[in-house]
Scaffold this motif. Structure first.
Motif, PDB file in Angstrom:
ATOM      1  N   ASN A 230      26.645 -22.800   8.955  1.00 46.16           N
ATOM      2  CA  ASN A 230      26.941 -23.924   8.060  1.00 46.16           C
ATOM      3  C   ASN A 230      26.797 -25.261   8.792  1.00 46.16           C
ATOM      4  OD1 ASN A 230      28.209 -22.607   5.435  1.00 46.16           O
ATOM      5  ND2 ASN A 230      29.017 -21.471   7.193  1.00 46.16           N
ATOM      6  N   PHE A 231      25.864 -25.297   9.724  1.00 43.37           N
ATOM      7  CA  PHE A 231      25.685 -26.480  10.565  1.00 43.37           C
ATOM      8  C   PHE A 231      25.388 -27.714   9.720  1.00 43.37           C
ATOM      9  CE2 PHE A 231      23.067 -29.320  13.207  1.00 43.37           C
ATOM     10  CZ  PHE A 231      23.919 -29.480  14.291  1.00 43.37           C
ATOM     11  N   VAL A 232      26.063 -28.814  10.046  1.00 46.42           N
ATOM     12  CA  VAL A 232      25.836 -30.094   9.369  1.00 46.42           C
ATOM     13  C   VAL A 232      25.151 -31.019  10.375  1.00 46.42           C
ATOM     14  CG1 VAL A 232      26.874 -32.029   8.158  1.00 46.42           C
ATOM     15  CG2 VAL A 232      27.877 -29.748   7.945  1.00 46.42           C
ATOM     16  N   GLY A 233      23.862 -31.280  10.159  1.00 46.59           N
ATOM     17  CA  GLY A 233      23.090 -32.007  11.137  1.00 46.59           C
ATOM     18  C   GLY A 233      22.970 -33.487  10.864  1.00 46.59           C
ATOM     19  N   SER A 234      22.634 -34.246  11.926  1.00 44.54           N
ATOM     20  CA  SER A 234      22.412 -35.682  11.796  1.00 44.54           C
ATOM     21  C   SER A 234      21.069 -36.092  12.370  1.00 44.54           C
ATOM     22  CB  SER A 234      23.530 -36.469  12.494  1.00 44.54           C
ATOM     23  OG  SER A 234      23.612 -36.101  13.867  1.00 44.54           O
ATOM     24  N   GLY A 235      20.406 -35.204  13.107  1.00 45.76           N
ATOM     25  CA  GLY A 235      19.115 -35.510  13.703  1.00 45.76           C
ATOM     26  C   GLY A 235      17.971 -35.230  12.755  1.00 45.76           C
ATOM     27  N   PRO A 236      16.738 -35.392  13.216  1.00 44.27           N
ATOM     28  CA  PRO A 236      15.582 -35.150  12.351  1.00 44.27           C
ATOM     29  C   PRO A 236      15.349 -33.676  12.033  1.00 44.27           C
ATOM     30  CG  PRO A 236      14.870 -35.713  14.563  1.00 44.27           C
ATOM     31  CD  PRO A 236      16.342 -35.953  14.514  1.00 44.27           C
ATOM     32  N   TYR A 237      15.987 -32.793  12.809  1.00 45.78           N
ATOM     33  CA  TYR A 237      15.867 -31.359  12.560  1.00 45.78           C
ATOM     34  C   TYR A 237      17.267 -30.761  12.423  1.00 45.78           C
ATOM     35  CZ  TYR A 237      11.187 -32.339  14.265  1.00 45.78           C
ATOM     36  OH  TYR A 237       9.940 -32.888  14.429  1.00 45.78           O
ATOM     37  N   THR A 238      17.323 -29.586  11.840  1.00 43.93           N
ATOM     38  CA  THR A 238      18.598 -28.882  11.707  1.00 43.93           C
ATOM     39  C   THR A 238      18.359 -27.395  11.932  1.00 43.93           C
ATOM     40  OG1 THR A 238      20.580 -28.657  10.340  1.00 43.93           O
ATOM     41  CG2 THR A 238      18.443 -28.496   9.205  1.00 43.93           C
ATOM     42  N   LEU A 239      19.432 -26.636  12.085  1.00 47.48           N
ATOM     43  CA  LEU A 239      19.305 -25.206  12.380  1.00 47.48           C
ATOM     44  C   LEU A 239      18.741 -24.462  11.178  1.00 47.48           C
ATOM     45  CD1 LEU A 239      22.670 -24.493  14.256  1.00 47.48           C
ATOM     46  CD2 LEU A 239      20.492 -25.270  15.198  1.00 47.48           C
ATOM     47  N   GLY A 240      17.733 -23.611  11.446  1.00 43.78           N
ATOM     48  CA  GLY A 240      17.162 -22.740  10.424  1.00 43.78           C
ATOM     49  C   GLY A 240      17.517 -21.298  10.728  1.00 43.78           C
ATOM     50  N   GLU A 241      16.542 -20.421  10.623  1.00 45.14           N
ATOM     51  CA  GLU A 241      16.804 -19.013  10.889  1.00 45.14           C
ATOM     52  C   GLU A 241      17.151 -18.803  12.358  1.00 45.14           C
ATOM     53  OE1 GLU A 241      13.713 -16.452   9.588  1.00 45.14           O
ATOM     54  OE2 GLU A 241      13.690 -17.233   7.529  1.00 45.14           O
ATOM     55  N   TYR A 242      18.137 -17.940  12.594  1.00 49.71           N
ATOM     56  CA  TYR A 242      18.621 -17.706  13.956  1.00 49.71           C
ATOM     57  C   TYR A 242      18.945 -16.239  14.147  1.00 49.71           C
ATOM     58  CZ  TYR A 242      22.078 -17.556  17.775  1.00 49.71           C
ATOM     59  OH  TYR A 242      22.780 -17.233  18.898  1.00 49.71           O
ATOM     60  N   THR A 243      18.346 -15.645  15.168  1.00 50.23           N
ATOM     61  CA  THR A 243      18.658 -14.281  15.579  1.00 50.23           C
ATOM     62  C   THR A 243      19.133 -14.345  17.020  1.00 50.23           C
ATOM     63  OG1 THR A 243      16.930 -13.378  14.134  1.00 50.23           O
ATOM     64  CG2 THR A 243      17.801 -11.938  15.865  1.00 50.23           C
ATOM     65  N   PRO A 244      20.431 -14.067  17.295  1.00 54.69           N
ATOM     66  CA  PRO A 244      20.961 -14.209  18.652  1.00 54.69           C
ATOM     67  C   PRO A 244      20.097 -13.516  19.709  1.00 54.69           C
ATOM     68  CG  PRO A 244      22.736 -13.750  17.120  1.00 54.69           C
ATOM     69  CD  PRO A 244      21.456 -13.603  16.343  1.00 54.69           C
ATOM     70  N   ASP A 245      19.880 -14.232  20.816  1.00 56.56           N
ATOM     71  CA  ASP A 245      19.131 -13.730  21.971  1.00 56.56           C
ATOM     72  C   ASP A 245      17.665 -13.451  21.667  1.00 56.56           C
ATOM     73  OD1 ASP A 245      21.450 -13.698  23.673  1.00 56.56           O
ATOM     74  OD2 ASP A 245      22.079 -11.872  22.635  1.00 56.56           O
ATOM     75  N   THR A 246      17.199 -13.821  20.497  1.00 49.65           N
ATOM     76  CA  THR A 246      15.816 -13.522  20.118  1.00 49.65           C
ATOM     77  C   THR A 246      15.056 -14.775  19.685  1.00 49.65           C
ATOM     78  OG1 THR A 246      16.447 -11.294  19.425  1.00 49.65           O
ATOM     79  CG2 THR A 246      14.334 -12.140  18.619  1.00 49.65           C
ATOM     80  N   SER A 247      15.564 -15.493  18.693  1.00 50.95           N
ATOM     81  CA  SER A 247      14.814 -16.649  18.194  1.00 50.95           C
ATOM     82  C   SER A 247      15.731 -17.636  17.488  1.00 50.95           C
ATOM     83  CB  SER A 247      13.709 -16.198  17.236  1.00 50.95           C
ATOM     84  OG  SER A 247      14.263 -15.581  16.089  1.00 50.95           O
ATOM     85  N   LEU A 248      15.308 -18.894  17.500  1.00 46.60           N
ATOM     86  CA  LEU A 248      15.999 -19.967  16.796  1.00 46.60           C
ATOM     87  C   LEU A 248      14.945 -20.891  16.198  1.00 46.60           C
ATOM     88  CD1 LEU A 248      18.474 -21.717  16.030  1.00 46.60           C
ATOM     89  CD2 LEU A 248      18.256 -22.819  18.273  1.00 46.60           C
ATOM     90  N   GLN A 249      15.099 -21.179  14.935  1.00 43.08           N
ATOM     91  CA  GLN A 249      14.171 -22.052  14.229  1.00 43.08           C
ATOM     92  C   GLN A 249      14.862 -23.373  13.903  1.00 43.08           C
ATOM     93  OE1 GLN A 249      13.463 -21.323   9.953  1.00 43.08           O
ATOM     94  NE2 GLN A 249      11.281 -21.155  10.463  1.00 43.08           N
ATOM     95  N   LEU A 250      14.189 -24.479  14.229  1.00 40.71           N
ATOM     96  CA  LEU A 250      14.658 -25.794  13.826  1.00 40.71           C
ATOM     97  C   LEU A 250      13.720 -26.312  12.740  1.00 40.71           C
ATOM     98  CD1 LEU A 250      15.431 -27.511  17.263  1.00 40.71           C
ATOM     99  CD2 LEU A 250      16.897 -26.028  15.892  1.00 40.71           C
TER     100      LEU A 250
END
Length: 581
Positions: A230-250
């Motif tokens: 439920n991340f609330v972002g302020s930058g130009p990107y925010t958290l997308g799909e995330y699989t721990p220890d595998t991948s993170l999408q911004l």
């Protein structure tokens, strides 16, 4: 670092390897928008919550998803790269009230990507970010810097420590109690009242930890899976799909407005971080173009010289102010307390072949001999050498003479632990060989990297019992530019309370006195001059033997353009580069 009594402040945060150009933008190049920036990593970020972020590499992630009151322009100009500028704030204010009050005005259009829709970031969000630093679930690593300065923050944190570390209880406390030294007269104005003048306060504000906090964030345990989902972002990107220890999408933050952000252009559409890779595989993919940037590795030493020799323009070296040195145990009674004698400690200064260690680390492209406690890019760093030798190769005869004068004509035997990892092994062997030339025998003990600091060096019993006589350690300041406080205070001050990383309770009252003046100084010129004096006073006592000031060699794919270093992340700024595929 400096020539004695000839101080020159070198703010070389973005040092370039050899004569290679570090991503200089050519006149004919036009920014390209779109595409996916591919980041390759061995592990995942230490945190995705700005309040708890602690690693230098994590600062690159925070640059993309979070904004601070002040930050830095991405630039290959080393001075520009560490000059604080307004981020959420319209400008960096001059202090008033004899340096004790800082008043910030927030930018219009800086928005939260809130669940109910985009919402303006307000002064209440800024104060909430500072309150959250001392939450009882997990405190921010840099909390003590802020409690030492901001009036009322210590008292607020003391009360917070008694609160049950559940979202509901923490939210009630934060929203129901104020910090006396943070005033919010209206939605766009934040006023900080300090306990003492602090020229480095502005630099501290550039860190991700005191970033503003949206009220919705308080419904979750800091950096928990629920927080991330439920991340609330302020930058130009925010958290997308995330699989721990595998991948993170911004992914792009729909609430972000380009005209409200003077520091981030956000050319790429998406940033994908792939984790769990080996260093060799990362380098292979960067060279083949199957990846764009490395997240958490330097260029391996084995291939660094080859890349530099071929003039590969995709190779860049940057400094985070890192230094490596030997700490000297002046507490134990080993050798009848020999290391308590200044002459023996000075003998160590002359015995070490720093030039050999520079070569061990990859040569002048990524390291230089160090002679003081401050690293490249820290105000106070300057060229000086109280214990000079030809080409920094050491002076064994001078070392032998000092040992003889101290009552050790036949030399001395010392114990040295070291981390049995990567370059540390070769460095230890180089130190052993160079000290042997001066008649100093080194008994070396390998310690696992995981245990070296956490169980070995930070255990004061090992110091007092003489388990070690000299020990290789390293230090990276907590921020850039005016960061000397974060080097000096944790390692070289003692007020009766043992500091974790001041292994011998070293203290110099005169150095402390000048350091206090440096902390209170409000101009870079005065700050740098005073910290330079502190550096020389400490080195006259010889509590440590500086070895090298090292830089971080980075590599990027051919597709990466406009590679402009972001000082806090020691990497090209993800939010300002573009791709040509």
């Amino acid at each position: 670092m400096r020539m004695h009594k000839n101080w020159t402040i070198l703010m070389a945060t973005a040092a370039v390897i050899g004569g290679l150009q570090a991503g200089t933008v050519l006149a004919q190049e036009e920014p390209q928008t779109g595409g996916v920036l591919r980041i390759l990593a061995t592990g995942e970020p230490d945190h995705m919550d700005p309040t708890l972020a602690g690693m230098v590499t994590t600062n690159n992630l925070m640059r993309a998803i979070s904004r601070q009151l002040v930050s830095y322009k991405a630039s290959t100009d080393p001075t520009v790269a560490i000059t604080p500028v307004g981020d959420l704030a319209t400008e960096v204010p001059q202090p008033t009230d004899e340096g004790l009050t800082y008043t910030f005005t927030l930018r219009d259009g800086a928005m939260w990507n809130a669940p109910s829709g985009a919402r303006q970031i307000t002064s209440a969000d800024v104060e909430r970010g500072f309150k959250r630093l001392c939450n009882p679930h997990m405190q921010a690593a840099t909390l003590t810097y802020f409690t030492a300065l901001i009036s009322g923050l210590t008292e607020f944190c003391d009360g917070f420590a008694k609160v049950e570390p559940t979202p509901a209880a923490m939210k009630v406390y934060m929203e129901g109690n104020d910090v006396s030294g943070i005033e919010t007269p209206d939605d766009k104005t934040v006023v900080f009242k300090l306990k003492e003048r602090a020229g480095d306060f502005i630099y501290m504000l550039s860190l991700p930890m005191p970033a503003p906090t949206a009220i919705e964030t308080l419904d979750y345990i800091p950096d928990s899976p629920e927080y991330r989902a439920n991340f609330v972002g302020s930058g130009p990107y925010t958290l997308g799909e995330y699989t721990p220890d595998t991948s993170l999408q911004l992914v792009r933050n729909p609430a972000w407005k380009a005209d409200s952000d003077p520091l981030r252009k956000a050319y790429v559409d998406e940033i994908d971080i792939t984790m769990g890779m080996q260093a060799d595989a990362i380098m292979q993919q960067l060279q083949s173009g199957d990846g764009d940037l490395a997240y958490d590795i330097n260029v391996p030493t084995a291939i660094l010289s080859t890349l530099a020799a071929t003039g590969d323009e995709k190779l860049t070296a940057m400094s985070a102010g890192n230094t490596n040195f030997l700490f000297i145990n002046t507490v134990s009674d080993n050798n009848k307390g020999a290391l308590k004698d200044l002459r023996v400690r000075q003998a160590l200064q002359y015995a070490v072949d720093k030039a050999a260690i520079v070569q061990q680390w990859g040569g002048a492209a990524v390291a230089e001999p160090a002679n003081g406690i401050f690293g490249i890019g820290v105000l106070g760093y300057h060229k000086f050498d109280l214990y000079p030798s030809t080409d920094a190769k050491g002076d064994p005869e001078k070392a032998k003479a000092l040992l003889k004068e101290a009552g050790f004509p036949d030399g001395i035997t010392l114990k040295m632990p070291y981390r049995n990892k990567d370059l540390e092994v070769a460095t230890a062997a180089t130190i052993q060989a160079s000290l042997a030339r001066a008649g100093i025998t080194l008994e070396m003990t390998p310690v696992t990297a995981a245990d070296y600091y956490s169980k070995f060096m930070t255990n004061p019993v090992n110091t007092k019992d003489g388990t070690w006589d000299i020990a290789p350690v390293g230090w990276t300041p907590d921020w850039v530019g005016g960061a000397a406080r974060s080097v000096f205070q944790p390692q070289f001050t003692f007020d009766g309370t043992h500091q974790t990383y001041n292994y011998t309770d070293y203290n110099n009252p005169k150095a402390n006195e000048i350091a206090a003046k440096a902390i209170n100084a409000t101009t870079p010129e005065e700050t740098g001059k005073l910290w330079a004096e502190v550096d020389e006073l400490v080195m006259a006592d010889s509590p440590v033997v500086p070895l090298i000031a090292n830089k971080n060699p980075r590599y990027r794919s051919e597709a990466v353009k406009n590679f402009q270093p972001y000082a806090l992340g020691v990497e090209g700024d993800w939010t300002n580069l573009w791709l040509e595929r």
